[in-house]
Design an enzyme around this catalytic site. Sequence first.
Site, mmCIF file in Angstrom:
data_model
loop_
_atom_site.group_PDB
_atom_site.id
_atom_site.type_symbol
_atom_site.label_atom_id
_atom_site.label_comp_id
_atom_site.label_asym_id
_atom_site.label_seq_id
_atom_site.Cartn_x
_atom_site.Cartn_y
_atom_site.Cartn_z
ATOM 1 N N GLY A 1 -1.247 2.616 -7.099
ATOM 2 C CA GLY A 1 -2.118 2.815 -8.417
ATOM 3 C C GLY A 1 -1.341 4.010 -9.304
ATOM 4 O O GLY A 1 -1.035 3.750 -10.315
ATOM 5 N N HIS B 1 -2.944 -3.884 -10.740
ATOM 6 C CA HIS B 1 -3.266 -2.780 -11.225
ATOM 7 C C HIS B 1 -3.647 -3.000 -12.799
ATOM 8 O O HIS B 1 -2.706 -3.425 -13.480
ATOM 9 C CB HIS B 1 -2.360 -1.684 -11.088
ATOM 10 C CG HIS B 1 -2.242 -1.277 -9.655
ATOM 11 N ND1 HIS B 1 -2.988 -0.365 -8.939
ATOM 12 C CD2 HIS B 1 -1.316 -1.576 -8.800
ATOM 13 C CE1 HIS B 1 -2.754 -0.277 -7.742
ATOM 14 N NE2 HIS B 1 -1.644 -1.317 -7.509
ATOM 15 N N CYS C 1 0.815 -1.072 0.101
ATOM 16 C CA CYS C 1 -0.051 -0.126 -0.028
ATOM 17 C C CYS C 1 0.762 1.220 -0.106
ATOM 18 O O CYS C 1 1.670 1.496 1.070
ATOM 19 C CB CYS C 1 -0.761 -0.062 1.284
ATOM 20 S SG CYS C 1 -1.769 1.521 1.471
ATOM 21 N N GLU D 1 -10.550 0.760 -5.935
ATOM 22 C CA GLU D 1 -9.469 -0.333 -5.409
ATOM 23 C C GLU D 1 -9.992 -1.715 -4.935
ATOM 24 O O GLU D 1 -11.366 -1.701 -4.371
ATOM 25 C CB GLU D 1 -8.920 0.269 -3.989
ATOM 26 C CG GLU D 1 -7.951 1.639 -4.233
ATOM 27 C CD GLU D 1 -7.082 1.733 -3.033
ATOM 28 O OE1 GLU D 1 -6.606 0.563 -1.938
ATOM 29 O OE2 GLU D 1 -6.555 2.946 -2.712
ATOM 30 N N CYS E 1 -4.657 6.522 -4.289
ATOM 31 C CA CYS E 1 -3.901 5.145 -4.265
ATOM 32 C C CYS E 1 -2.307 5.239 -4.681
ATOM 33 O O CYS E 1 -2.246 5.564 -6.240
ATOM 34 C CB CYS E 1 -4.501 4.017 -5.121
ATOM 35 S SG CYS E 1 -3.944 2.445 -5.173
HETATM 36 N N1 LIG Z 1 -6.538 -2.029 -2.103
HETATM 37 C C1 LIG Z 1 -5.222 -2.166 -2.454
HETATM 38 C C2 LIG Z 1 -4.396 -1.838 -1.371
HETATM 39 C C3 LIG Z 1 -4.204 -0.821 -0.864
HETATM 40 C C4 LIG Z 1 -3.447 0.309 -2.005
HETATM 41 C C5 LIG Z 1 -3.269 1.567 -1.312
HETATM 42 N N2 LIG Z 1 -4.493 2.488 -1.390
HETATM 43 C C6 LIG Z 1 -2.083 2.317 -2.033
HETATM 44 O O1 LIG Z 1 -1.884 3.594 -1.669
HETATM 45 O O2 LIG Z 1 -1.473 1.974 -2.695
HETATM 46 C C7 LIG Z 1 -5.059 -3.709 -2.957
HETATM 47 O O3 LIG Z 1 -5.679 -4.601 -2.406
HETATM 48 O O4 LIG Z 1 -4.105 -3.976 -3.674
#
Ligand SMILES: N[C@@H](CCC[C@H](N)C(=O)O)C(=O)O
Length: 279
Positions: free
Chosen positions: A227, A166, A75, A215, A224
Site C-alpha cells: 500500500g 490498491h 505482501c 486491507e 501495509c
Molecule cells: N491484504 C493484502 C495483502 C497483504 C498486504 C500487506 N499487508 C503488505 O504489507 O503489503 C491483499 O489482499 O492484497
Amino acid sequence: MAIEFTKYHGLGNDFILIDNRSASTPVIKPEEAVKWCDRHFGIGADGVIFALPGENGADYTMRIFNSDGSEPEMCGNGIRCLAAFLTELEGVSRTKDYYRIHTLAGVMTPQLTDDGQIKVDMGLPRLLAQEIPTTLAAADSKVINQPLEVAEKTWDVTCVSMGNPHCITFVEDVAAIPLETIGPKFEHHPAFPQRINTEFIEVVNRNYLKMRVWERGAGITLACGTGACAVLVAGVLNDLCDRTATIELPGGLLEIEWSEVDQRIYMTGPAERVFTGKF
Ligand SMILES: N[C@@H](CCC[C@H](N)C(=O)O)C(=O)O
C-alpha cells in the site's frame, strides 16, 4: 500434529511464519489460517506466510493467506518478515545478503541493509484498469484522480497495482476518516471485481505522507507495504509528492522510492521477530 511457527511483524503488520521448505504446498489450509489468525481464539495475526522451495530459479517461494483465508498476490511487510525469517533459518550457512523470492506477483528481491533494515525491490507498478483490476476506466486506461461513489459520497481515487490491487484517496485529515465503516464499502465495491486494498492519505509535504489503510481480507492494519508503494506512485501521478518519500503509518515509517533509473519501486523498513511456538 503440532506445527512450529514464528511470529514476526513489520511495523505492527503481523504474520505467522511457517518453515514450509520441504514441501511445495502450504502445510495448513486457508480455513485453518483463519483460526490461527484469530486474535481471541488463535495465535493472532494479519496473515500466515509460508517459506516454500524456490520456483523458476528463485531462492524461495512466498505464499500468504490473509486473516480471512483469501490468498493475495503479494505482501510488502510480509516479504521483509520472510527475509528475516529465512536469515534465522539459514543461520551461519548464509552466503549472500539478498534473496530472490518467487511470489504470485513475480520475483521480489529483499536485501538486508547494514543498519538492520530490509530493502525490497518491489518491481514495477501496474497502472492499467485491467491490471488493477477495476471497471472504473477502459481496460487499457489508467485511473488517476477519478470520481468513485462510496457511501453516498464522491471520492477522487487513483488505482495502482503492486501485484495486488490498491485504491488511493488523498484527504485533508486522515485521522477523520471513518475507516471501520468506509473500508468494507471500498473493499466490496462492484468497481473492483477482485476486491481492493484502500489507502487514505494526507500529504504533509512532498516527501512526507500520512497513511491509514483498510486491507482486503484483513481489515484495518497498522501498516501495509504494498500500500505504501502504491501511495507513492499515486502521489507522483497526481503531482503531490516527489519520487522518494517517507510514509507514516500507524505502526511506524517506511521509506519508498520510485526509481527514475529503472522505474522500479524500492521499499525500506524493519522486520521484527516476536516469539516462536507450536500450534
Ligand atoms: N491484504 C493484502 C495483502 C497483504 C498486504 C500487506 N499487508 C503488505 O504489507 O503489503 C491483499 O489482499 O492484497
